[in-house]
Design a protein around this motif. Structure first.
Motif, mmCIF file in Angstrom:
data_model
loop_
_atom_site.group_PDB
_atom_site.id
_atom_site.type_symbol
_atom_site.label_atom_id
_atom_site.label_comp_id
_atom_site.label_asym_id
_atom_site.label_seq_id
_atom_site.Cartn_x
_atom_site.Cartn_y
_atom_site.Cartn_z
ATOM 1 N N ALA A 10 0.803 -1.228 0.000
ATOM 2 C CA ALA A 10 0.000 0.000 0.000
ATOM 3 C C ALA A 10 0.832 1.273 0.000
ATOM 4 N N GLY A 11 2.149 1.151 -0.089
ATOM 5 C CA GLY A 11 3.005 2.322 0.034
ATOM 6 C C GLY A 11 3.030 3.240 -1.171
ATOM 7 N N GLN A 12 2.657 2.735 -2.336
ATOM 8 C CA GLN A 12 2.703 3.559 -3.543
ATOM 9 C C GLN A 12 1.831 2.940 -4.618
ATOM 10 N N GLY A 13 1.716 3.619 -5.726
ATOM 11 C CA GLY A 13 1.049 3.088 -6.906
ATOM 12 C C GLY A 13 -0.391 2.662 -6.679
ATOM 13 N N ILE A 14 -0.734 1.494 -7.203
ATOM 14 C CA ILE A 14 -2.110 0.997 -7.139
ATOM 15 C C ILE A 14 -2.550 0.794 -5.695
#
Length: 260
Positions: A10-14
């Protein structure tokens, strides 16, 4: 009614976009990632209904710890999003074996670990669903993305099997299958298919489809797989009706590299 969601990667992108989307719709959101600083920052930005924690999806014990932390905070688990993934592109033999093995460990074993570790908590909820991030690369094996494509075929197979097996618990196991998405994962990707198909989807496009699956009233006739984007839908439909030779030739054409 309180609804909760746990998202890996969940740290980046989708993954980050899914977190934002579900938070905006009132969910209690658990953000988990190897990059603890990234999810800590995002959780602070979102607000009091967000919780962040460390998770190495390839490590089953890490899943157990993350789930225990999440349950202590949220009290229930309604939606599990297996999003964490990595990608190495290029000729199969030019990628070192450790990278191939890491791809399978994160993309395949990460989903398997998550589903297995989360089941006891999902069974406790009145409403529970698992949504896995598969890929258009699971429609037909992709040149220059061999191990990534293989890992997503594994996700597709596991999703299909568990969607049937866990129907006895009234838990649907679904996946989304996007084509290339505008994230750091596809930056400088070395594959002919991305040159020929392009990158049209955004993380928001995927997050909206995931939200629909989480909120939709599921029936026996609800499809297990959801292709994301027009191009993916066309490829998905063509693969189901075209002879195998045509599928091979079309993918051979898609994989061709533009000469510069």
């Amino acid at each position: 009614m309180k609804q909760t969601i746990l998202i890996s990667g969940a740290g980046q992108g989708i993954g980050a976009e899914i977190a934002k989307t579900f938070y905006d719709h009132g969910y209690y959101v658990g953000l988990f990632d190897l990059n603890i600083q990234a999810v800590d920052t995002l959780a602070q930005q979102l607000g009091s209904r967000a919780y962040s924690g460390y998770l190495d999806v390839s490590d089953y014990a890490s899943w157990q710890t993350a789930l225990e932390q999440f349950m202590t905070w949220a009290g229930q688990l309604n939606i599990l999003i297996n999003n964490a993934g990595i990608l190495y592109s290029g000729c199969f033999e030019s990628i070192n074996i450790e990278a191939h093995q890491r791809t399978m460990a994160v993309n395949c074993m990460g989903v398997l670990n998550g589903c297995h570790a989360a089941l006891p908590y999902l069974k406790q909820s009145n409403f529970a669903r698992v949504i896995n991030l598969s890929s258009a690369s699971a429609i037909y094996g992709q040149a220059d993305l061999a191990s990534y494509s293989a890992s997503k075929f594994a996700v597709r197979g596991l999703t299909e099997a568990l969607d049937i097996e866990w129907s006895k618990y009234n838990i649907r196991v679904l996946d989304v299958m996007p084509l290339f998405v505008q994230t750091a994962m596809v930056k400088d990707m070395d594959a002919g298919s991305i040159q020929n198909i392009g990158v049209d989807l955004t993380p928001r496009d995927v997050a909206i489809e995931v939200l629909k699956l989480a909120q939709k009233e599921q029936t026996t006739f609800q499809a297990t797989h959801t292709p994301v984007g027009l191009k993916t839908k066309i490829l998905y439909q063509l693969s189901s009706v075209s002879p195998q030779l045509i599928n091979r030739l079309s993918n051979l054409w898609l994989s061709r590299r533009n000469k510069s």
